[in-house]
Scaffold this motif. Structure first.
Motif, PDB file in Angstrom:
ATOM      1  N   TRP A 148       0.810  -1.221   0.000  1.00 50.64           N
ATOM      2  CA  TRP A 148       0.000   0.000   0.000  1.00 50.64           C
ATOM      3  C   TRP A 148       0.843   1.271   0.000  1.00 50.64           C
ATOM      4  N   PHE A 149       1.745   1.405   0.957  1.00 52.88           N
ATOM      5  CA  PHE A 149       2.534   2.630   1.070  1.00 52.88           C
ATOM      6  C   PHE A 149       3.973   2.423   0.600  1.00 52.88           C
ATOM      7  N   THR A 184       0.722  -1.707   6.093  1.00 49.21           N
ATOM      8  CA  THR A 184       0.783  -0.352   5.551  1.00 49.21           C
ATOM      9  C   THR A 184       2.000   0.403   6.071  1.00 49.21           C
ATOM     10  N   ILE A 191      -7.627  13.615   1.398  1.00 43.56           N
ATOM     11  CA  ILE A 191      -6.183  13.762   1.177  1.00 43.56           C
ATOM     12  C   ILE A 191      -5.885  14.971   0.299  1.00 43.56           C
ATOM     13  N   ARG A 209       1.045   2.694  -9.525  1.00 45.66           N
ATOM     14  CA  ARG A 209       0.460   2.767  -8.188  1.00 45.66           C
ATOM     15  C   ARG A 209      -1.051   2.580  -8.241  1.00 45.66           C
ATOM     16  N   ALA A 241      -1.131   9.464   5.626  1.00 43.03           N
ATOM     17  CA  ALA A 241      -0.347  10.014   4.514  1.00 43.03           C
ATOM     18  C   ALA A 241       0.535  11.172   4.963  1.00 43.03           C
ATOM     19  N   THR A 277      -0.373   8.820  -3.106  1.00 35.84           N
ATOM     20  CA  THR A 277      -1.349   8.221  -2.197  1.00 35.84           C
ATOM     21  C   THR A 277      -2.716   8.145  -2.852  1.00 35.84           C
ATOM     22  N   SER A 278      -3.127   9.222  -3.512  1.00 43.07           N
ATOM     23  CA  SER A 278      -4.454   9.237  -4.125  1.00 43.07           C
ATOM     24  C   SER A 278      -4.556   8.284  -5.304  1.00 43.07           C
ATOM     25  N   ASN A 283       5.121   5.486  -1.145  1.00 46.45           N
ATOM     26  CA  ASN A 283       5.346   6.606  -0.234  1.00 46.45           C
ATOM     27  C   ASN A 283       6.693   6.492   0.474  1.00 46.45           C
ATOM     28  N   GLN A 296      -5.345   4.988  -3.838  1.00 48.46           N
ATOM     29  CA  GLN A 296      -6.728   4.990  -3.359  1.00 48.46           C
ATOM     30  C   GLN A 296      -7.707   4.902  -4.534  1.00 48.46           C
ATOM     31  N   TYR A 307      -6.782   7.720   6.453  1.00 51.04           N
ATOM     32  CA  TYR A 307      -5.677   7.695   5.495  1.00 51.04           C
ATOM     33  C   TYR A 307      -5.044   9.068   5.307  1.00 51.04           C
TER      34      TYR A 307
END
Length: 414
Positions: free
Chosen positions: A50-51, A172, A377, A131, A254, A75-76, A54, A79, A250
């Motif tokens: 997931w991250f 995460t 976010i 992503r 983030a 991040t978006s 990031n 998502q 989230y």
């Protein structure tokens, strides 16, 4: 010999053909000891994707010349991919029509591939597409993992999903730990390690966790399945509470590195990564503890209390963000309560859903919840450019407030 189907706690149990000298009965043996640990470890492994982007953001920014808003975009994109995936899975009721174990395996393997390909991306467009694809495939990991858990545990569902979502929280957060402890490793190696972990989790789930006794008969594909689940009043209340929770969750995760960098400008990148891991991973404590408390207080009460506490943290952030000596323990506490209500919302959703549509209900509710995170976010990222950081995160309290107001019918739910 006729077959009888017994129904209890909104789940269909085994039906067994017995000899003519015996009465027919429904017997559900306790889940084998390995089942929950394997599900938890597989969920941890899969959600580590997931991250991952990031955690290597500084290296991606240096390699591709990405601007400061890349954090919100990365991040978006995950998502958004997750939302599209969950909508697709829910529309076709895939988690209820095909083997969830096979779905989990395929999505883990393909997600691992998409993650490792990130190391070869040559543009921001390629990064965002990969992503987004990873997010799409995570739709076959997180909610499907809950579906598998729901097929094995009924009376203790809040406890079981507490462990499961705790694993998601750790998964995460894990890339931040890997980045912090392995700061000298090439970032491409880090991505490869996370991909190997995710693939191993998918294989473990497929090989070691058979379908459970509470796996209801699969639903036929009908366009109305996604809407049908919301006809149940308890499910609507649980979903609205979950949506308020997701407005906050989230976005906080983030921007934890941003908050820490603001408060502790003297910290090295590796130190920021390790403490980002600790704040996010603290949510696993809230998930597991909440799971145990739900057996005594009920899932509705546990979710209400944790959502209330996290909402109060949003309000208190205006003052605490100006006090570096208090900020770290405050963030750790916020990390515990901001995630701890999530498994109880999922347990309430699974219990309230029609038995043949549990997977669809979990998937569509999760999908809407993650759509809300994109708005939150992006709004927070914009506000950070026009407002002092200390005044931004109080606006996250809107989600918990609306969630609490919708949850009153659930306070008697067990």
């Amino acid at each position: 010999m006729p077959r009888h189907t017994f129904k209890t706690n909104r789940a269909y149990l085994y039906t067994l053909k017995t000899p003519t000298s015996m009465t027919n009965s429904a017997i559900v043996a306790p889940a084998p000891a390995r089942i929950l640990p394997v599900i938890v470890l597989s969920q941890f492994a899969g959600t580590s994707l997931w991250f991952a982007g990031n955690a290597v953001l500084p290296e991606l920014q240096a390699s591709l010349g990405l601007k400061g808003e890349a954090l919100g975009l990365l991040t978006s994109s995950v998502q958004l991919g997750f939302i599209l995936g969950t909508l697709c899975f829910a529309f076709f009721s895939l988690a209820d029509r095909v083997s969830p174990r096979l779905l989990f395996l395929l999505c883990s393997l393909l997600g691992a591939l998409a993650n490792v390909l990130l190391a070869g991306a040559t543009s921001i467009t390629g990064v965002l597409l990969l992503r987004g694809l990873t997010g799409f495939l995570l739709a076959g990991i997180y909610p499907v993992g809950m579906r598998i858990a729901a097929s094995w545990y009924s009376g203790g569902l809040g406890k079981a999903i507490g462990y499961l979502v705790g694993a998601l929280v750790l998964g995460t957060a894990f890339p931040y730990l890997l980045r912090g402890l392995g700061a000298s490793l090439p970032w491409q190696t880090m991505l490869l390690a996370i991909s190997i972990l995710a693939a191993a989790g998918g294989l473990a789930m497929y090989l070691l966790v058979p379908n459970g006794p509470y796996m209801g008969k699969g639903a036929r594909f009908e366009v109305g399945n996604m809407l049908r689940v919301f006809r149940v009043g308890e499910l609507r209340a649980a979903a609205l509470g979950y949506f308020g929770h997701m407005w906050e969750l989230y976005t906080l995760w983030a921007f934890v590195p941003v908050i820490l960098a603001y408060a502790y400008p003297e910290w090295a990148p590796g130190q920021l990564s390790v403490f980002s891991f600790l704040v996010i991973a603290a949510g696993a404590v809230g998930c597991v503890a909440g799971g145990y408390l739900s057996q005594r207080w009920g899932s509705g009460r546990v979710a209400f209390v944790q959502l209330l506490l996290s909402g109060l943290c949003c309000v208190a952030s205006v003052w605490v963000l100006q006090l570096p000596q208090l900020l770290l323990p405050f963030l750790l506490f916020w990390g515990v309560v901001v995630a701890g209500d999530s498994p109880q919302f999922s347990a309430l959703t699974a219990r309230a859903a029609p038995p043949q549509l549990v997977g669809t209900a979990l998937t569509v509710v999760t999908s809407i919840g993650f759509a809300i995170t994109i708005i939150s976010i992006q709004l927070t990222g914009y506000l950070l450019t026009v407002m002092p950081l200390r005044g931004v995160f109080i606006l996250l309290a809107v989600g918990p407030l609306l969630g609490l107001l919708s949850m009153r019918p659930l306070l008697r739910a067990k």
